[in-house]
Structure formats: structure tokens, C-alpha cells
Design an enzyme around this catalytic site. Structure first.
Site, PDB file in Angstrom:
ATOM      1  N   HIS A 230     -10.498  -6.129  -2.286  1.00  0.00           N
ATOM      2  CA  HIS A 230      -9.004  -6.023  -2.047  1.00  0.00           C
ATOM      3  C   HIS A 230      -9.084  -6.498  -0.481  1.00  0.00           C
ATOM      4  CE1 HIS A 230     -10.251  -1.962  -1.612  1.00  0.00           C
ATOM      5  NE2 HIS A 230      -9.349  -1.722  -0.793  1.00  0.00           N
TER       6      HIS A 230
ATOM      7  N   ASP B  36       1.049  -1.371  -0.030  1.00  0.00           N
ATOM      8  CA  ASP B  36      -0.093  -0.035  -0.109  1.00  0.00           C
ATOM      9  C   ASP B  36       1.020   1.316   0.022  1.00  0.00           C
ATOM     10  OD1 ASP B  36      -1.657   2.069   0.912  1.00  0.00           O
ATOM     11  OD2 ASP B  36      -3.056   0.721   1.352  1.00  0.00           O
TER      12      ASP B  36
END
Length: 129
Positions: A93, A29
Site C-alpha cells: 500500500h 486512512d
């Protein structure tokens, strides 16, 4: 229009890739809650996680488990947390977040990392796969 995650899978947008197989892709991320915060996605663009077929859902969880085990070995933490929220990107996700305290799951607390730091984290996690 393709989601940002589909563009990452297709190589149109760069990512700090941890792993991939025929159906799933894992990458860091870029706005992590904690060092090692990783996203696991199906390559098939499906908005909501429970809209995945049962087979794809189980496959994503199996893939995420493998990545989480590697994260826990590579990144000092008490455990790896898993969350699915799905509001910010219309592509199913899983967030895998190294945890040392509950605030690591707070999406308001973000880490600022350099490209070199991201690349080092990738290497550490990949070494544990």
C-alpha cells in the site's frame, strides 16, 4: 487468511472509498496523519510492494498519482507526500498524506475525525477526480 485490506476490497469491512478501478482501490486512512490521508492498494493481495509485478507496481503508482492530484486540489496543503512502509498490514500500500509541515509524515501524530468528516473529505476528493 485475507488481509484487512483484502476484506475492505471485498466489502467485508467498510471503508471511506475514494476511487477504484479493476486493479486498484483508494480509501481514507481511518487513523490519518492529516485530513485527507489516503491509502492506495492493489486489489491483488501481495505483501511487499516490490513483490508486485513491474506492471502492477507501475499501475499502482499511476493510480496513486491520479488520487494525489485530486487530494492536492481538494485539501488545503503545500503538497501531497507519498510513503511506502508496509509493516503494519501485510498488503502492499501507498500512503498519500497532505502536507503542511514535516510532522504530517510522523505516524505518531493522528487526527481524530467523525464519520461525517470522513464522508465530507471523500466527497471533496471525488469531486476532483
Amino acid at each position: 487468511m485475507a488481509s484487512i485490506f483484502t476484506k475492505i476490497v471485498n466489502g467485508e469491512i467498510p471503508s471511506y472509498k475514494i476511487a477504484e478501478d479493476e486493479h486498484y482501490y483508494a480509501f481514507l486512512d481511518i487513523n490519518p496523519n492529516a485530513i485527507g490521508h489516503t491509502l492506495c492498494i492493489p486489489k491483488q493481495e501481495v505483501d511487499k510492494i516490490f513483490d508486485l509485478s513491474e506492471e502492477a507496481y507501475i499501475g499502482l503508482m499511476r493510480f496513486s498519482r491520479k488520487i494525489a492530484i485530486a487530494i492536492e486540489k481538494a485539501i488545503p496543503c503545500k503538497r501531497v507526500g507519498l510513503t511506502v512502509i508496509g509493516l503494519e498490514v501485510p498488503h502492499a500500500h501507498v500512503h498519500l498524506i497532505p502536507l503542511n509541515e514535516m510532522d504530517n509524515m510522523n505516524f505518531k501524530n493522528k487526527q481524530q475525525l467523525s464519520s461525517e468528516e470522513f464522508q465530507e473529505i471523500v466527497k471533496k476528493i471525488q469531486a476532483e477526480l
